[in-house]
Design a protein around this motif. Structure first.
Motif, short mmCIF file in Angstrom:
data_model
loop_
_atom_site.label_atom_id
_atom_site.label_comp_id
_atom_site.label_asym_id
_atom_site.label_seq_id
_atom_site.Cartn_x
_atom_site.Cartn_y
_atom_site.Cartn_z
N THR A 5 -5.57 -10.10 45.29
CA THR A 5 -6.89 -9.88 45.86
C THR A 5 -6.90 -8.59 46.63
N ALA A 6 -8.01 -7.90 46.51
CA ALA A 6 -8.18 -6.64 47.22
C ALA A 6 -8.51 -6.94 48.67
N PRO A 7 -8.23 -6.03 49.55
CA PRO A 7 -8.60 -6.25 50.95
C PRO A 7 -10.12 -6.34 51.09
N MET A 8 -10.54 -7.05 52.10
CA MET A 8 -11.98 -7.17 52.35
C MET A 8 -12.53 -5.82 52.79
N THR A 9 -13.75 -5.55 52.35
CA THR A 9 -14.41 -4.31 52.74
C THR A 9 -15.20 -4.53 54.02
N LYS A 10 -15.65 -3.46 54.62
CA LYS A 10 -16.50 -3.53 55.82
C LYS A 10 -17.75 -4.34 55.50
N ALA A 11 -18.33 -4.11 54.31
CA ALA A 11 -19.54 -4.85 53.90
C ALA A 11 -19.24 -6.34 53.80
N ASP A 12 -18.05 -6.72 53.33
CA ASP A 12 -17.66 -8.13 53.26
C ASP A 12 -17.64 -8.75 54.65
N TYR A 13 -17.04 -8.04 55.59
CA TYR A 13 -16.98 -8.54 56.97
C TYR A 13 -18.39 -8.66 57.57
N GLU A 14 -19.23 -7.68 57.30
CA GLU A 14 -20.60 -7.71 57.83
C GLU A 14 -21.37 -8.90 57.26
N LEU A 15 -21.22 -9.14 55.97
CA LEU A 15 -21.92 -10.26 55.34
C LEU A 15 -21.41 -11.59 55.88
N LEU A 16 -20.11 -11.72 56.01
CA LEU A 16 -19.53 -12.95 56.55
C LEU A 16 -19.95 -13.15 58.01
N SER A 17 -19.96 -12.07 58.78
CA SER A 17 -20.38 -12.14 60.17
C SER A 17 -21.84 -12.57 60.28
N GLU A 18 -22.71 -11.99 59.45
CA GLU A 18 -24.13 -12.34 59.47
C GLU A 18 -24.35 -13.79 59.07
N PHE A 19 -23.61 -14.23 58.05
CA PHE A 19 -23.72 -15.61 57.59
C PHE A 19 -23.35 -16.57 58.72
N ARG A 20 -22.20 -16.31 59.39
CA ARG A 20 -21.77 -17.19 60.48
C ARG A 20 -22.76 -17.16 61.65
N TYR A 21 -23.32 -15.98 61.93
CA TYR A 21 -24.30 -15.85 63.00
C TYR A 21 -25.54 -16.70 62.68
N GLN A 22 -26.06 -16.56 61.47
CA GLN A 22 -27.26 -17.31 61.09
C GLN A 22 -26.98 -18.81 61.02
N LEU A 23 -25.79 -19.17 60.55
CA LEU A 23 -25.40 -20.58 60.52
C LEU A 23 -25.37 -21.15 61.94
N ASN A 134 -27.31 -13.22 47.93
CA ASN A 134 -26.62 -12.67 49.09
C ASN A 134 -25.19 -13.19 49.16
N ILE A 135 -25.02 -14.47 48.94
CA ILE A 135 -23.67 -15.04 48.98
C ILE A 135 -22.85 -14.52 47.80
N GLY A 136 -23.50 -14.35 46.67
CA GLY A 136 -22.81 -13.81 45.49
C GLY A 136 -22.36 -12.38 45.69
N ALA A 137 -22.99 -11.67 46.63
CA ALA A 137 -22.60 -10.28 46.90
C ALA A 137 -21.27 -10.19 47.63
N PHE A 138 -20.82 -11.32 48.15
CA PHE A 138 -19.55 -11.34 48.86
C PHE A 138 -18.45 -11.06 47.87
N ASN A 139 -17.78 -9.96 48.02
CA ASN A 139 -16.77 -9.47 47.08
C ASN A 139 -15.46 -10.22 47.29
#
Length: 144
Positions: A5-23, A134-139
């Motif tokens: 697996t490739a390392p997570m990108t900044k965009a991956d962290y931002e998406l995960l962070s936003e998801f957890r925030y909204q949750l 949006n969830i599918g965009a998570f790399n």
């Protein structure tokens, strides 16, 4: 063959962070809505699991324990508290008299209808965050 697996990108962290925030925002909304009805979040979950139980209008303590991911004795106590407030009732099983069915009462049905309606409205307001696109965009970074 193992997958790299490739390392997570900044965009991956931002998406995960936003998801957890909204949750968390949704969960806080839920906690406050439920408490305004005089219930605990776990009592709401019990009512929701009873109303939404697949294929029928009741569930056993064991089934509720599974759905709530809780211990049997804890669910017994939760059902007792809800029964004492008139939200649920225990009924001896018609097919197996050793079995106890937990049913919503009229009061329980009215309560869950109000709360579920509020939750549906709030969840719809978060539809962009929780969308499949949006969830599918998570790399996942899968490399063959």
């Amino acid at each position: 063959m193992t997958k790299k697996t490739a390392p997570m990108t900044k965009a991956d962290y931002e998406l995960l962070s936003e998801f957890r925030y909204q949750l968390r925002r949704f969960m806080r909304f839920s906690e406050e809505a439920v408490q305004s009805e005089g219930l605990t979040p776990l009592q709401y979950q019990l009512l929701l699991q009873l109303k939404g139980f697949p294929g029928r209008e009741w569930a056993t303590i064991g089934e509720l324990a599974e759905r709530l991911q809780a211990r049997h004795h804890g669910v017994v106590a939760l059902v007792t508290r809800c029964e004492n407030t008139g939200l649920v009732q225990r009924v001896t099983g018609s097919a197996d008299r050793r079995q106890v069915e937990v049913h919503l009462t009229k009061k329980g049905n009215q309560c869950i209808a109000r709360l579920a309606g509020l939750h549906r409205t709030e969840l719809r307001s978060l539809s962009d965050v929780f969308s499949v696109e949006n969830i599918g965009a998570f790399n996942d970074g899968s490399v063959p």
